[in-house]
Design an enzyme around this catalytic site. Structure first.
Site, PDB file in Angstrom:
ATOM      1  N   TYR A 137       0.851  -1.192   0.000  1.00 29.12           N
ATOM      2  CA  TYR A 137       0.000   0.000   0.000  1.00 29.12           C
ATOM      3  C   TYR A 137       0.888   1.244   0.000  1.00 29.12           C
ATOM      4  O   TYR A 137       1.428   1.641   1.040  1.00 29.12           O
ATOM      5  CB  TYR A 137      -0.933   0.032   1.211  1.00 29.12           C
TER       6      TYR A 137
ATOM      7  N   ASN B  76      -6.818 -13.675  -0.515  1.00 25.96           N
ATOM      8  CA  ASN B  76      -7.092 -13.896  -1.937  1.00 25.96           C
ATOM      9  C   ASN B  76      -6.782 -15.326  -2.378  1.00 25.96           C
ATOM     10  O   ASN B  76      -6.499 -15.567  -3.553  1.00 25.96           O
ATOM     11  CB  ASN B  76      -6.325 -12.887  -2.807  1.00 25.96           C
TER      12      ASN B  76
ATOM     13  N   GLN C  28      -8.391 -13.548   4.502  1.00 25.65           N
ATOM     14  CA  GLN C  28      -8.841 -12.200   4.130  1.00 25.65           C
ATOM     15  C   GLN C  28      -9.131 -12.177   2.634  1.00 25.65           C
ATOM     16  O   GLN C  28      -8.233 -12.271   1.813  1.00 25.65           O
ATOM     17  CB  GLN C  28      -7.781 -11.154   4.474  1.00 25.65           C
TER      18      GLN C  28
ATOM     19  N   LEU D   7     -17.767  -2.417   1.357  1.00 27.78           N
ATOM     20  CA  LEU D   7     -18.522  -1.295   0.784  1.00 27.78           C
ATOM     21  C   LEU D   7     -18.087  -0.993  -0.647  1.00 27.78           C
ATOM     22  O   LEU D   7     -18.452   0.038  -1.206  1.00 27.78           O
ATOM     23  CB  LEU D   7     -18.351  -0.043   1.663  1.00 27.78           C
TER      24      LEU D   7
ATOM     25  N   LYS E  33     -23.115   7.210  -0.957  1.00 23.14           N
ATOM     26  CA  LYS E  33     -22.592   8.548  -1.246  1.00 23.14           C
ATOM     27  C   LYS E  33     -22.543   8.821  -2.743  1.00 23.14           C
ATOM     28  O   LYS E  33     -22.645   9.983  -3.177  1.00 23.14           O
ATOM     29  CB  LYS E  33     -21.190   8.682  -0.643  1.00 23.14           C
TER      30      LYS E  33
END
Length: 314
Positions: free
Chosen positions: A55, A144, A168, A200, A208
């Site tokens: 990341y 994954n 995860q 989400l 949103k």
């Protein structure tokens, strides 16, 4: 494995750089922007933080690490990942990549250390048990991995007196392949905690964004989700309707659904309300009929949100 809160807080959008928050999410968030969010979460008992070497190529870990220094280590739970695709930068050594993460995160150990994606289960998995024995990591997770890869990783670890303790995978109303493929059942049968990421869909299921208010152009999520926003309108409307019953927002219903399915959702936090909103979800359990209605409209949307780094788990 420590007692975990019902949700984890994701730091993928923290920092900039390759595969960082600016490229994926369109954010440019630095430590000064994020420290109040960290402090708010920790004060409310939300102390499980998920990041990864890849990341921002260390940027997310560095920001989180700057905050780790401000708390007692036993008060925070840290989850980070070994990513096979960049292993060459660390001499193809799981331990060397881990050591770099430990330094960035200002800690001597990682609570949950993940193989970020399978790539080569036979090559990378056997390097993990020695890290458990050295105390550098406390538990092992795989991310994954499909069911076959998960089972094989567990076989390798069990042969060395360890086990997979966490999975995860991408899991949301729009991507339930970890359920239909039997991964959730396998986890439940074997005492494995299932972490659900992208519950989400990077904001597409937050309420949103819609066709009148799409994601700002220039990020990977805009490219992925803007074209399918029209197909999500009915599902969002149902999420809103159910939310009104519980006095919850669309985003909170998406998270409540994941918790009600028995998973531990990872929710990205880039604003203080993201944290305070999570508090209101923790004790909400949707009914079977509500779960069925949500999943029926999710199926009706008929979209695929499998991203370029992952695969369908079936």
């Amino acid at each position: 494995m420590k007692n975990f809160p019902k949700v984890a807080l994701g730091a993928w959008a923290w920092g900039t750089g390759t595969v960082g928050g600016n490229q994926i999410f369109g954010h440019n968030l630095e430590a000064k922007d994020l420290k109040p969010i960290f402090d708010t979460a920790m004060s409310t008992g939300l102390n499980l933080w998920d990041t990864a070497t890849v990341y921002g190529m260390g940027a997310s870990e560095e920001i989180l690490g700057s905050f780790v220094k401000t708390v007692n280590r036993d008060e925070i739970i840290i989850s980070t990942k070994f990513t096979p695709q960049i292993a060459g930068m660390y001499d193809n050594s799981v331990e060397k990549m881990l050591d770099a993460s430990l330094k960035r995160l200002n800690t001597d150990f990682i609570d949950v250390y993940w193989i970020h994606n399978p790539a080569d289960v036979e090559r990378w998995t056997p390097q993990l048990p020695q890290l458990i024995k050295s105390g550098k990591i406390k538990s092992i997770g795989v991310s994954n991995h499909n069911l076959q890869e998960l089972k094989r990783a567990n076989e390798i670890l069990i042969a060395q007196d360890c086990k997979v303790e966490a999975v995860q995978n991408h899991f949301s109303l729009l991507n339930r392949s970890s359920e239909t493929s039997g991964i959730l059942d396998y986890c439940n049968e074997n005492g494995i905690k299932f972490f659900a990421y992208m519950v989400l869909e990077q904001g597409a299921l937050s309420g949103k964004y819609d066709t009148k208010n799409p994601f700002p152009e220039g990020s990977a999520r805009a490219q992925t989700y803007n074209p399918i926003l029209p197909q999500l309108e009915e599902l969002i409307a149902v999420m809103k309707k159910i939310g009104e019953k519980y006095n919850l927002s669309v985003a909170q219903i998406g998270t409540a659904w994941a918790i009600s399915k028995g998973t531990l959702p990872i929710v990205g936090v880039t604003k203080i309300p993201h944290v305070t909103d999570l508090e209101k979800v923790l004790d909400v359990k949707l009914s079977g009929d509500e779960i069925k209605e949500l999943e029926t409209f999710a199926d009706k949307a008929d979209v695929s949100t499998i991203r370029e780094w992952e695969k369908k788990m079936e």
